[in-house]
Design a protein around this motif. Structure first.
Motif, PDB file in Angstrom:
ATOM      1  N   VAL A 100       0.867  -1.175   0.000  1.00  8.60           N
ATOM      2  CA  VAL A 100       0.000   0.000   0.000  1.00  8.60           C
ATOM      3  C   VAL A 100       0.901   1.222   0.000  1.00  8.60           C
ATOM      4  O   VAL A 100       1.878   1.281   0.744  1.00  8.60           O
ATOM      5  CB  VAL A 100      -0.904   0.027   1.256  1.00  8.60           C
ATOM      6  N   THR A 101       0.574   2.196  -0.838  1.00 10.89           N
ATOM      7  CA  THR A 101       1.283   3.469  -0.861  1.00 10.89           C
ATOM      8  C   THR A 101       0.247   4.557  -0.645  1.00 10.89           C
ATOM      9  O   THR A 101      -0.816   4.527  -1.271  1.00 10.89           O
ATOM     10  CB  THR A 101       1.987   3.673  -2.216  1.00 10.89           C
ATOM     11  N   PHE A 102       0.552   5.511   0.252  1.00 14.96           N
ATOM     12  CA  PHE A 102      -0.418   6.577   0.494  1.00 14.96           C
ATOM     13  C   PHE A 102       0.271   7.916   0.707  1.00 14.96           C
ATOM     14  O   PHE A 102       1.427   7.985   1.085  1.00 14.96           O
ATOM     15  CB  PHE A 102      -1.353   6.241   1.665  1.00 14.96           C
ATOM     16  N   THR A 103      -0.495   8.981   0.420  1.00 11.79           N
ATOM     17  CA  THR A 103       0.016  10.330   0.635  1.00 11.79           C
ATOM     18  C   THR A 103       0.073  10.597   2.134  1.00 11.79           C
ATOM     19  O   THR A 103      -0.735  10.055   2.890  1.00 11.79           O
ATOM     20  CB  THR A 103      -0.860  11.392  -0.059  1.00 11.79           C
ATOM     21  N   PRO A 104       1.017  11.417   2.575  1.00 10.72           N
ATOM     22  CA  PRO A 104       1.201  11.629   4.017  1.00 10.72           C
ATOM     23  C   PRO A 104       0.146  12.547   4.639  1.00 10.72           C
ATOM     24  O   PRO A 104       0.424  13.682   5.011  1.00 10.72           O
ATOM     25  CB  PRO A 104       2.602  12.231   4.109  1.00 10.72           C
TER      26      PRO A 104
END
Length: 160
Positions: free
Chosen positions: A6-10
């Motif tokens: 999973v990759t997400f914006t901070p």
């Protein structure tokens, strides 16, 4: 070996999503129900720590979460893009600097709650202590230009 990434914006709102995904993957991987809250809390703490660091140093870079089950253990790796030195704290701001919580001053000075020696905000390294208390094994180290927090929960037999 199954891996979910999973990759997400901070942004703080995405920490909840990371916790939910980690809990769902852990459950599907066969992690004991009694450990799911520990997984959820540890992943939330690691992601919150990464979000806070990213917002200060590289808000445009994503945070990466990798969840792996190899049959013997469940592993979660939270990787940020913040240079490692940005996570380091000066020796004087550790959890018990000079015998009291970091940042604390007598009589409510320097951000402490009025009439106490305790700060309104906990020191940054308290989050790592929480993670260490929740996972069976924790490793913190460099990952490219950033830092990774690896949390491992070992499989327990049904007798436990």
């Amino acid at each position: 070996m199954a891996t979910v990434e999973v990759t997400f914006t901070p942004l703080p709102v995405h920490v909840r999503t990371a916790r939910l995904v980690a809990t769902a993957v852990a459950r599907r991987s066969g992690v004991a129900e009694s450990l799911l809250d520990e997984v959820r809390l540890a992943v939330g703490e690691a992601c919150s720590r990464a979000v806070e660091a990213h917002q200060r140093h590289c808000p445009g870079e994503p945070i990466r979460v990798s969840l792996t089950d190899d049959g013997e253990q469940f592993q979660v790796v939270v990787t940020d893009a913040v240079p490692g030195s940005e996570h380091d704290l000066p020796a004087s701001t550790g959890p018990l600097a000079h015998g009291r919580p970091a940042g604390a001053r007598a009589e409510g000075g320097n951000g402490a709650a009025p009439g106490t020696d305790f700060p309104l905000r906990l020191p940054e390294d308290v989050g790592l202590a929480v993670i260490v208390g929740l996972a069976d094994d924790v490793r913190i180290g460099p990952a490219g230009q950033g830092t990774s927090v690896t949390m491992i929960w070992k499989r327990r037999s049904a007798a436990f």
